[in-house]
Design a protein around this motif. Structure first.
Motif, mmCIF file in Angstrom:
data_model
loop_
_atom_site.group_PDB
_atom_site.id
_atom_site.type_symbol
_atom_site.label_atom_id
_atom_site.label_comp_id
_atom_site.label_asym_id
_atom_site.label_seq_id
_atom_site.Cartn_x
_atom_site.Cartn_y
_atom_site.Cartn_z
ATOM 1 N N ASN A 17 0.832 -1.197 0.000
ATOM 2 C CA ASN A 17 0.000 0.000 0.000
ATOM 3 C C ASN A 17 0.874 1.257 0.000
ATOM 4 O O ASN A 17 0.597 2.213 -0.722
ATOM 5 N N GLU A 18 1.943 1.256 0.779
ATOM 6 C CA GLU A 18 2.851 2.403 0.808
ATOM 7 C C GLU A 18 3.560 2.593 -0.533
ATOM 8 O O GLU A 18 3.721 3.721 -1.000
ATOM 9 N N HIS B 294 1.140 4.176 -2.887
ATOM 10 C CA HIS B 294 0.964 5.585 -2.539
ATOM 11 C C HIS B 294 2.156 6.411 -3.033
ATOM 12 O O HIS B 294 1.979 7.491 -3.603
ATOM 13 N N SER C 202 -4.480 10.138 -3.952
ATOM 14 C CA SER C 202 -3.577 9.110 -3.427
ATOM 15 C C SER C 202 -3.598 9.092 -1.902
ATOM 16 O O SER C 202 -3.541 8.018 -1.298
ATOM 17 N N TYR D 214 -4.791 5.872 0.114
ATOM 18 C CA TYR D 214 -3.865 5.262 1.067
ATOM 19 C C TYR D 214 -4.537 5.080 2.428
ATOM 20 O O TYR D 214 -4.454 4.011 3.032
#
Length: 157
Positions: A50-51, A54, A114, A118
């Motif tokens: 996920n990071e 992002h 974003s 996130y």
């Protein structure tokens, strides 16, 4: 001579069954511990993915904003330069100025989206309720395709 007392076979079997049951319990506890470790590692991998997503959106948004500002400012500079103005390129430069502004707006929207995406993905991962955002990805992609086709037509005409 001493006679050894006869061992009771059923007692030996019972002791073996008890030992085996204890071993099975120990193995089950080990499996549970390993499953918990695997689950925590899977959650960590999900958060790291996920990071990364992002950060990719942020890189793209920052690139759009930077290029848009550059196009906009360069167009203003060229329009203010009298030697370029006499060749009649003001209309094109004015369009480039507006495209630069559009890229800044698009890049800023991507940065905002974003951050929202996130946060919602992080919450869903923590609650074990993550669902892919098919609709938002489809809409965002279609908007970019339409902008690309429109820009291509504008460049040709």
């Amino acid at each position: 001579m001493e006679i050894e007392p006869k061992k009771d076979l059923s007692t030996d079997l019972a002791q073996q069954r008890t030992a085996m049951a204890s071993d099975r319990t120990s193995m089950a506890e080990n499996r549970t511990s390993m499953a918990e470790d695997r689950s925590s590692l899977a959650t960590a991998r999900s958060h790291l993915a996920n990071e990364r997503t992002h950060l990719a959106y942020m890189r793209t948004g920052i690139s759009l904003v930077s290029l848009g500002i550059t196009m906009n400012r360069f167009s203003w500079f060229m329009m203010d330069n009298k030697s370029i103005s006499r060749f009649g390129g003001i209309g094109f430069l004015n369009d480039a100025k507006n495209i630069g502004l559009g890229m800044v707006i698009l890049g800023s929207a991507m940065l905002i989206w974003s951050l929202f995406r996130y946060n919602s993905a992080t919450t869903a991962i923590n609650n074990f309720q993550y669902q892919p955002a098919h609709r938002s990805v489809l809409i965002f992609t279609l908007v970019l395709i339409l902008l690309g086709v429109g820009s291509t037509i504008w460049l040709i005409v």
